[in-house]
Design an enzyme around this catalytic site. Structure first.
Site, PDB file in Angstrom:
ATOM      1  N   HIS A  58      33.692  23.095  56.246  1.00 29.98           N
ATOM      2  CA  HIS A  58      33.629  24.414  55.351  1.00 29.98           C
ATOM      3  C   HIS A  58      33.350  23.895  54.027  1.00 29.98           C
ATOM      4  CE1 HIS A  58      34.256  28.268  53.600  1.00 29.98           C
ATOM      5  NE2 HIS A  58      34.991  27.749  52.728  1.00 29.98           N
ATOM      6  N   GLU A  97      38.627  52.062  42.936  1.00 33.88           N
ATOM      7  CA  GLU A  97      37.954  51.935  41.485  1.00 33.88           C
ATOM      8  C   GLU A  97      37.310  50.479  41.936  1.00 33.88           C
ATOM      9  OE1 GLU A  97      41.911  54.159  40.713  1.00 33.88           O
ATOM     10  OE2 GLU A  97      41.087  52.503  42.087  1.00 33.88           O
ATOM     11  N   HIS A 115      50.518  54.201  32.935  1.00 35.51           N
ATOM     12  CA  HIS A 115      49.105  54.774  33.011  1.00 35.51           C
ATOM     13  C   HIS A 115      48.640  54.394  31.542  1.00 35.51           C
ATOM     14  CE1 HIS A 115      49.716  56.548  36.878  1.00 35.51           C
ATOM     15  NE2 HIS A 115      48.972  57.249  36.741  1.00 35.51           N
TER      16      HIS A 115
END
Length: 702
Positions: A283, A441, A503
């Site tokens: 990888h 969002e 908030h």
């Protein structure tokens, strides 16, 4: 049955009837180049580039419509490598197809000054549509590209049947297990299903190997079933070497026009490395000299040679230039026919491609007379959007389920989406203008990037400033890529009130200003808001100043102040009110809802006989871009007494106030109460600013 059990079946080559020995040789060359490039630099990701060689070759040589001589051709299909760590998957195709990369560039992989950095970078390497690397971002932004393609069709050529317009094209994405695991792709894939984006095809490389080896340790879901639940068209292809099935699946995906398509492709990482394929060792590290030699032997290459490309192979793959030119010619005829029948559309397209704004567009911007009551800057922003909407059809956007709070809806505009998603409140049309991201969002940020990169439209997206944290990785990529995206971040401080500390953004302005290349604009009243929108749109149209911008707007009403100006706002900082007599002895710097406090404090200080200047600084980044003479004219170096006031942490303001200055800030989380109470209790008052100015003056005077 595990992938190891299936390894014989999965690696059985199956080629189309028109597949030649040169095609096979080209695919094998890709694998060898990937192994050699990583081995030379000593680090990188060879395994996925090796296992995806047949798929990538099929896309660039047999499926996609593109023209290597014109990487910006608007009629091209777009390709997004969401697993950007496998950059060689893209770089080698750009080399083989003739986009300008050559062997020397592949040999310079991941080194200083090369065209082949560790992850693809838009604007750095010709043919790279988007900067990828942070997993999930590419796929999420590809959803935005697909949305932009449909909006473009609606703006310029909505009438013809699908497939009959020069604006019809497809978006292809390659994504890894890591992309699928990232939450942002779940958000964006859900939106894509709702939007029925039939112009989007995702190839998920179900490789079942990551850095931590077998993904069974962390991933067990049925991804195909998940995407079916999202409303996608899903196909499964067993085996990365089965070019017939790959090509058939891609063609079928293109035929499905009412759903986005997922092609789940099961491959073997590092194939055909005899000891390291299908392991985590393939990888993210060089295979090692012995393993690279073994790969070359298995594929019939000289193990003692590096970066070996047969002349006939490169001549064969560069024929895509001829095919691309022919496709471009056929498209051009279709485009010219459209231009004849739609001269106004052609005029609009030319303006948008040139990133020009129409003459006199700013004349429609609303302006307000000074008013003590005023209005919230989020409402002023709404007035701006509704004023410019009719004259700027390229401007479109919406919110993450907060349209009524962010005030981001252009009145009378249909919602973007199939008619079937219409509600009693919203009328959806496929070519609509109002975007609904849902409570997503992060996906919104990525989708906005995709829209901006696709062009030629200008997107915006809104949420509360506190939730800019959810979209920060996409915002950071927007800054890296210099996309002209506008974020409408409302409820910008403790002033939002009763919702409380969860908030109320405290650290967010400082954190966003820490992102290089992001404009953070916090206007102090309604007129500054209109000026800020104008500046954002004009700077975004200019190559020299193009960058993402975030407008930080208030929930609460603010007075409309005297002295605001477009020139001042566009320069980031300016003298809003100067000392009434002579040079100022103290300078008060304010932004947003606190600018009014600086104005009120000036009145008190002037009444005491202290000459006081108020500086409005809505955008630190724009102010920093001004020459020294201008900055010194606004903030005279000789005036050491200074106060900065902003309802956020103080971090950004120390360099402006100096050792003698004071900062009125908030260094803790907020509380639940009305905004007037919060500002009073947390010390955001004109009296507090006045007292801070007096302390600063005393400090200067010793």
């Amino acid at each position: 049955m595990s992938i190891t059990d299936d390894i014989h079946v999965l690696t059985q080559p199956v080629h189309p009837a028109d597949w030649t020995e040169l095609d096979t040789k080209a695919v094998d060359t890709i694998r060898v180049l990937a192994a050699d490039a990583v081995q030379k630099v000593g680090n990188g990701h060879p395994g996925t580039a090796m296992s995806l060689a047949p798929l990538a070759y099929t896309l660039f040589q047999r499926v996609m419509r593109h023209d290597p001589t014109d990487a910006d051709w608007i009629g091209r299909d777009r390709f997004v490598l969401s697993c950007g760590h496998s950059s060689l998957t893209l770089y080698i195709q750009l080399y083989l197809a003739g986009y300008g990369l050559e062997l020397d560039d592949l040999e310079a992989l991941r080194t200083w000054g090369s065209k082949t950095p560790g992850h693809p970078e838009h604007g750095h390497t010709r043919g790279v549509e988007i900067t990828t690397g942070p997993l999930g971002q590419g796929l999420a932004s590809a959803v935005g590209m697909a949305m932009a393609a449909r909006r473009e069709r609606g703006l310029f050529d909505p009438e013809p049947a699908l497939g009959d317009s020069p604006f019809d094209h497809h978006i292809y994405v390659i994504a890894s297990d890591g992309d699928i695991e990232e939450g942002v792709t779940s958000e964006a894939s859900s939106i894509a299903g709702v939007q029925q984006l039939g112009n989007l095809t995702l190839i998920y490389d179900d490789i079942k190997i990551s850095i931590e080896d077998d993904t069974a340790i962390a991933l067990s879901e049925d991804t195909a079933a998940r995407y079916e639940a999202y409303g996608w068209h899903v196909q499964i292809v067993e085996g990365g070497e089965n070019v017939v099935a790959i090509e058939e699946a891609l063609n079928k995906a293109r035929e499905v026009t009412d759903k986005p398509s997922l092609v789940l492709l099961r491959t073997i990482i590092g194939y055909p490395a005899p000891n390291k394929m299908n392991t985590g060792a393939a990888h993210g590290a060089a295979l090692g000299a012995d393993e690279v030699a073994a790969v070359k032997k298995a594929l019939g290459f000289d193990p003692d040679k590096t970066f070996e490309v047969a002349d006939e192979v490169i001549a064969h793959t560069r024929k895509v230039v001829e095919r691309g030119a022919q496709a471009h010619k056929e498209w051009q005829a279709q485009y010219d026919e459209w231009a004849q029948r739609a001269p106004e559309g052609k005029k609009l397209l030319d303006r948008l491609i040139g990133r020009d704004l129409p003459a006199g567009w700013a004349d429609v911007l609303p302006m307000w007379e000074p008013d003590a009551k005023g209005l919230a800057t989020r409402k002023a922003s709404a007035a701006v959007l509704n004023a410019v909407g009719p004259v700027l059809p390229e401007l479109w956007g919406g919110s993450a389920d907060l349209a009524e709070s962010n005030n981001t809806t252009i009145k009378g505009a249909d919602s973007f989406g199939p008619k079937s998603i219409s509600t009693s409140m919203w009328n959806a049309e496929p070519y609509g203008r109002t975007l609904h991201f849902g409570v997503r969002e992060h996906a919104m940020g990525s989708i906005l990037n995709g829209i901006a990169l696709h062009g030629p439209t200008r997107p915006y997206g809104g949420t509360f400033l506190v939730f800019s944290d959810y979209m920060r990785p996409a915002v950071r990529l927007a800054a890296i890529m210099k996309t002209a995206v506008t974020y409408v971040w409302t409820h910008d401080s403790i002033g939002l009130g009763e919702d409380g500390p969860t908030h109320q953004p405290i650290e967010h302005l400082a954190a966003l200003r820490a992102i290089p290349g992001l404009y953070v604009v916090r206007p102090g009243d309604a007129n500054e808001t209109a000026h800020a929108w104008r500046a954002v749109l004009e700077k975004g149209a200019d190559e020299a100043t193009r960058a993402p911008a975030g407008l930080a707007l208030t929930r609460q009403d603010l007075p409309v102040l005297e002295g605001t100006s477009y020139e001042g706002v566009s320069r980031g900082g300016y003298v809003l009110a100067d000392a009434s007599a002579g040079a100022p002895e103290v300078v008060l710097i304010g932004t947003g809802s606190e600018l009014q406090l600086a104005v009120a404090a000036r009145e008190a200080l002037e009444a005491e006989g202290i000459p006081t200047r108020v500086v409005s600084m809505p955008c630190v980044e724009w102010f920093d871009a001004q020459d020294q003479a201008y900055r010194d004219g606004v903030l005279p170096p000789t005036v050491k007494a200074r106060v900065a006031v902003e309802a956020g942490i103080s971090m950004p303001w120390y360099r402006f106030v100096g050792d003698a200055g004071e900062i009125i800030s908030i260094e803790h989380f907020g509380a639940s109460a009305d905004h007037k109470t919060l500002f009073r209790e947390f010390g955001f008052t004109a009296e507090a600013v006045t007292a801070a100015a007096q302390r600063s003056l005393a400090r200067v005077k010793g």
